[in-house]
Design a protein around this motif. Structure first.
Motif: not given
Length: 143
Positions: A68-69, A71-72, A75-76, A79
């Motif tokens: 999850t980290f 992926k975060a 994504c960031q 972005s």
């Protein structure tokens, strides 16, 4: 097998850190005291792209991060790069160029009007004994 991958990753990260310290020290960015105003938009976009690549690599290959980290982080990073690209496009957009051309044209017109006013004032001082000369109104500004 996992230990070999971890050692390989640590070696690559260490070599990249060493390279980054020398290249970023030369380019004068990568620290919190960076003055981004000294860099062009293209340079800052290139720096953001490089940083995004490093974030992706660390997120993908770090064995100590949960999925999850990872992926975060990915994504960031994506972005932030999108934001940087959008801001760079806005600063050099067609609209900005058109507005700058309009400002330049209006400044030239203002200079011409100031010169005409000075000429008329000089002419009126030279003919103060004679009848007053009515000045023609200036031509209207074109939008």
């Amino acid at each position: 097998m996992r230990a070999i991958v971890q050692v390989d990753l640590e070696e690559r990260v260490a070599s990249k850190e060493k390279l980054a310290k020398t290249t970023r020290a030369k380019a004068d960015y990568g620290a919190s005291t960076v003055r981004f105003a000294d860099h062009s938009v293209e340079e800052m976009e290139r720096m953001a792209l490089e940083d995004q690549g490093e974030i992706f690599e660390v997120a993908s290959k770090s064995l100590n991060l949960k999925g999850t980290f990872q992926k975060a982080l990915k994504c960031q990073a994506a972005s932030l790069l999108g934001i940087v690209k959008e801001l760079s496009q806005r600063t050099s957009s067609n609209e900005t160029q058109l507005l700058q051309a309009k400002v330049d044209r209006l400044q030239k017109e203002m200079s011409a009007q100031h010169a005409r006013i000075a000429e008329l004032m000089a002419r009126s001082e030279g003919t103060s004994e004679g009848p007053a000369v009515a000045a023609a109104p200036p031509p209207p500004l074109q939008p």
